[in-house]
Design a protein around this motif. Structure first.
Motif, PDB file in Angstrom:
ATOM      1  N   VAL A  65      36.476  32.075  45.284  1.00  0.00           N
ATOM      2  CA  VAL A  65      35.104  32.469  45.633  1.00  0.00           C
ATOM      3  C   VAL A  65      34.347  31.281  46.215  1.00  0.00           C
ATOM      4  CG1 VAL A  65      32.913  33.375  44.752  1.00  0.00           C
ATOM      5  CG2 VAL A  65      35.073  34.272  43.870  1.00  0.00           C
ATOM      6  N   PHE A  66      34.466  30.110  45.532  1.00  0.00           N
ATOM      7  CA  PHE A  66      33.747  28.922  45.987  1.00  0.00           C
ATOM      8  C   PHE A  66      34.199  28.507  47.388  1.00  0.00           C
ATOM      9  CE2 PHE A  66      33.386  27.450  41.273  1.00  0.00           C
ATOM     10  CZ  PHE A  66      32.442  28.436  41.037  1.00  0.00           C
ATOM     11  N   ARG A  67      35.464  28.772  47.710  1.00  0.00           N
ATOM     12  CA  ARG A  67      36.004  28.388  49.023  1.00  0.00           C
ATOM     13  C   ARG A  67      35.946  29.525  50.037  1.00  0.00           C
ATOM     14  NH1 ARG A  67      41.299  24.806  46.999  1.00  0.00           N
ATOM     15  NH2 ARG A  67      40.091  23.008  46.275  1.00  0.00           N
ATOM     16  N   ASN A  68      35.035  30.460  49.782  1.00  0.00           N
ATOM     17  CA  ASN A  68      34.750  31.536  50.737  1.00  0.00           C
ATOM     18  C   ASN A  68      35.971  32.406  51.065  1.00  0.00           C
ATOM     19  OD1 ASN A  68      32.680  32.800  52.111  1.00  0.00           O
ATOM     20  ND2 ASN A  68      33.125  31.790  54.041  1.00  0.00           N
ATOM     21  N   GLY A  69      36.799  32.680  50.029  1.00  0.00           N
ATOM     22  CA  GLY A  69      37.927  33.600  50.213  1.00  0.00           C
ATOM     23  C   GLY A  69      39.251  32.935  50.527  1.00  0.00           C
ATOM     24  N   GLU A  70      39.283  31.607  50.546  1.00  0.00           N
ATOM     25  CA  GLU A  70      40.543  30.905  50.851  1.00  0.00           C
ATOM     26  C   GLU A  70      41.602  31.229  49.787  1.00  0.00           C
ATOM     27  OE1 GLU A  70      41.879  26.299  50.750  1.00  0.00           O
ATOM     28  OE2 GLU A  70      40.057  26.701  51.896  1.00  0.00           O
ATOM     29  N   ASN A  71      42.807  31.601  50.234  1.00  0.00           N
ATOM     30  CA  ASN A  71      43.934  31.974  49.359  1.00  0.00           C
ATOM     31  C   ASN A  71      43.681  33.248  48.554  1.00  0.00           C
ATOM     32  OD1 ASN A  71      45.472  29.728  50.147  1.00  0.00           O
ATOM     33  ND2 ASN A  71      44.462  28.428  48.625  1.00  0.00           N
ATOM     34  N   ILE A  83      40.818  39.917  35.386  1.00  0.00           N
ATOM     35  CA  ILE A  83      39.411  39.570  35.638  1.00  0.00           C
ATOM     36  C   ILE A  83      38.781  40.685  36.480  1.00  0.00           C
ATOM     37  CG2 ILE A  83      37.860  37.888  36.726  1.00  0.00           C
ATOM     38  CD1 ILE A  83      40.046  35.779  36.226  1.00  0.00           C
ATOM     39  N   PRO A  84      37.818  41.425  35.933  1.00  0.00           N
ATOM     40  CA  PRO A  84      37.228  42.580  36.669  1.00  0.00           C
ATOM     41  C   PRO A  84      36.679  42.198  38.047  1.00  0.00           C
ATOM     42  CG  PRO A  84      36.468  42.555  34.383  1.00  0.00           C
ATOM     43  CD  PRO A  84      37.228  41.275  34.597  1.00  0.00           C
ATOM     44  N   GLU A  85      36.087  40.995  38.152  1.00  0.00           N
ATOM     45  CA  GLU A  85      35.501  40.580  39.431  1.00  0.00           C
ATOM     46  C   GLU A  85      36.544  40.340  40.521  1.00  0.00           C
ATOM     47  OE1 GLU A  85      32.603  39.592  36.228  1.00  0.00           O
ATOM     48  OE2 GLU A  85      34.748  39.312  36.526  1.00  0.00           O
ATOM     49  N   ALA A  86      37.799  40.156  40.118  1.00  0.00           N
ATOM     50  CA  ALA A  86      38.851  39.884  41.105  1.00  0.00           C
ATOM     51  C   ALA A  86      38.969  41.037  42.096  1.00  0.00           C
ATOM     52  CB  ALA A  86      40.192  39.654  40.408  1.00  0.00           C
ATOM     53  N   ARG A  87      38.858  42.260  41.609  1.00  0.00           N
ATOM     54  CA  ARG A  87      38.932  43.437  42.490  1.00  0.00           C
ATOM     55  C   ARG A  87      37.770  43.426  43.488  1.00  0.00           C
ATOM     56  NH1 ARG A  87      41.665  48.119  42.258  1.00  0.00           N
ATOM     57  NH2 ARG A  87      42.467  47.507  40.215  1.00  0.00           N
ATOM     58  N   ASN A  89      35.954  40.872  44.503  1.00  0.00           N
ATOM     59  CA  ASN A  89      36.053  39.763  45.457  1.00  0.00           C
ATOM     60  C   ASN A  89      37.170  39.970  46.470  1.00  0.00           C
ATOM     61  OD1 ASN A  89      33.900  37.975  44.715  1.00  0.00           O
ATOM     62  ND2 ASN A  89      34.989  37.587  42.807  1.00  0.00           N
ATOM     63  N   LEU A  90      38.231  40.673  46.067  1.00  0.00           N
ATOM     64  CA  LEU A  90      39.287  40.989  47.035  1.00  0.00           C
ATOM     65  C   LEU A  90      38.775  42.031  48.038  1.00  0.00           C
ATOM     66  CD1 LEU A  90      42.152  40.367  47.882  1.00  0.00           C
ATOM     67  CD2 LEU A  90      42.978  42.140  46.309  1.00  0.00           C
ATOM     68  N   VAL A  91      37.953  42.953  47.567  1.00  0.00           N
ATOM     69  CA  VAL A  91      37.310  43.925  48.465  1.00  0.00           C
ATOM     70  C   VAL A  91      36.440  43.194  49.492  1.00  0.00           C
ATOM     71  CG1 VAL A  91      35.554  45.754  48.588  1.00  0.00           C
ATOM     72  CG2 VAL A  91      37.340  45.867  46.845  1.00  0.00           C
ATOM     73  N   ILE A  92      35.648  42.223  49.019  1.00  0.00           N
ATOM     74  CA  ILE A  92      34.785  41.442  49.922  1.00  0.00           C
ATOM     75  C   ILE A  92      35.634  40.700  50.952  1.00  0.00           C
ATOM     76  CG2 ILE A  92      33.219  39.445  50.030  1.00  0.00           C
ATOM     77  CD1 ILE A  92      32.129  40.405  47.264  1.00  0.00           C
ATOM     78  N   TYR A  93      36.757  40.137  50.504  1.00  0.00           N
ATOM     79  CA  TYR A  93      37.650  39.420  51.425  1.00  0.00           C
ATOM     80  C   TYR A  93      38.153  40.361  52.525  1.00  0.00           C
ATOM     81  CZ  TYR A  93      41.813  37.202  53.305  1.00  0.00           C
ATOM     82  OH  TYR A  93      42.753  36.694  54.173  1.00  0.00           O
TER      83      TYR A  93
END
Length: 355
Positions: A65-71, A83-87, A89-93
């Motif tokens: 997240v801190f690296r704006n979606g890197e990796n 981790i619930p937020e992982a889903r 943040n992957l959607v945002i990516y």
């Protein structure tokens, strides 16, 4: 406030992973990813193995997240059930990389429980609905945005107002869109997406000068190269008295269906606004590309408009001469009468040089 409370705890436990991670998250919300990542260095330095990020799922996740979606594609999928937020943040990516279907597959079965989940699901449904022309998904998006924007807890927040603007945007109620966008405009002066939406909403209600300013504030080359952007900006130029800028925009384009469509729009917008010189030039090019009688009629009407403006002293004889030259390059039988019997006759009577 969170940082103040944390500081008391960190004095006693300076290498607590939970506390340092929370401090980094606060810095991410207050500043940016770089500032957040800097806060994690203390953990790296205190780690015996020297690779603490590999050992802790939460730190791995937050670093993405801190690296704006890197990796994101490597790190987040294994964490979806941890981790619930992982889903989310992957959607945002996937949204950022224009992989709308992948984003939809991840979020379609999620039952939102907090505003951010409602908002993200609404954004995905809106993106998919626009991409596939699905009215059903657009309606779902509109309803999700409305739920957040109209809720008592969010109606006066910036995301809540963005949601109401998006809801009305999908309903094409652009005056209502502007009520909400103008109330939060000071917070988004450098945001390309905000300026894009604000520009379209202003243009849709006829506020063309404000729309032009909003479009000109868009910096993203991806946005600026889209035909939608070019056509809206050209319309703003025509409608706010700058037809030469619209014409210049057309001349910079390579010949294609899009450049033809833009030229058609410029011709009609200029004619409508009385910019007859540029309307005449545009209809002339259109007629060369496609011998449609409609284009000759537009060119003829625009040429007469230039002649009328010249008589009234609102246009120069040099411009009239250029229009006469454009007419001469046409083979229509009406041209001889227009030039010799009308325009030249007036020029002789008024001692105006017209070849």
């Amino acid at each position: 406030m969170a940082l103040e409370i944390l500081q008391t705890y960190l004095i006693q436990y300076p290498t607590s992973i939970t506390a340092v991670n929370l401090k980094a998250c606060c810095h991410y919300q207050l500043y940016n990813g770089k500032a957040a990542e800097a806060e994690l260095k203390v953990l790296q330095q205190a780690s015996a193995s020297g690779n603490i990020f590999q050992e802790h799922d939460l730190l791995q996740h937050n670093l993405v997240v801190f690296r704006n979606g890197e990796n994101a594609v490597q790190v987040l999928p294994p964490l979806l059930d941890i981790i619930p937020e992982a889903r989310l943040n992957l959607v945002i990516y996937h949204l950022r990389t224009d992989e709308v279907q992948e984003a939809y597959n991840l979020i379609k079965d999620l039952e939102p429980s907090v505003p951010r989940e409602y908002i993200l699901k609404g954004v995905v449904f809106a993106a998919l609905g626009q991409k596939t022309s699905s009215r059903e998904h657009m309606k779902m998006a509109q309803q999700l945005f409305q739920l957040v924007g109209a809720s008592t807890s969010e109606c006066d927040t910036i995301p809540g107002r963005q949601c109401m603007a998006s809801c009305f945007f999908l309903l094409r109620q652009f005056e209502d869109v502007l009520v909400y966008l103008k109330s939060i405009k000071p917070y988004f002066s450098n945001d390309d997406d905000f300026n894009w939406n604000h520009g379209i909403a202003c243009a849709a209600v006829g506020e063309y000068k404000e729309a032009k300013e909003a479009f000109q504030n868009v910096q993203s080359e991806k946005h600026r190269s889209e035909f939608c952007y070019l056509s809206w900006l050209a319309r703003c130029y025509c409608m706010s008295g700058e037809p030469s800028m619209a014409w210049e925009q057309y001349t910079r384009m390579e010949t294609s269906n899009e450049s033809f469509n833009l030229l058609h729009q410029i011709a009609n917008d200029c004619y409508k606004m009385g910019h007859f010189y540029y309307a005449c030039k545009a209809f002339d090019v259109l007629e060369r590309l496609d011998p449609d009688p409609e284009f000759w009629e537009g060119k003829r009407g625009a040429a007469i408009g230039v002649f009328q403006k010249t008589i009234m002293g609102q246009e120069t004889t040099d411009v009239l001469q250029e229009v006469v030259n454009l007419l001469r390059s046409d083979s229509n039988p009406q041209i001889e009468h227009m030039i010799n019997k009308v325009m030249k006759k007036w020029a002789q009577q008024n001692r105006v040089r017209l070849e």
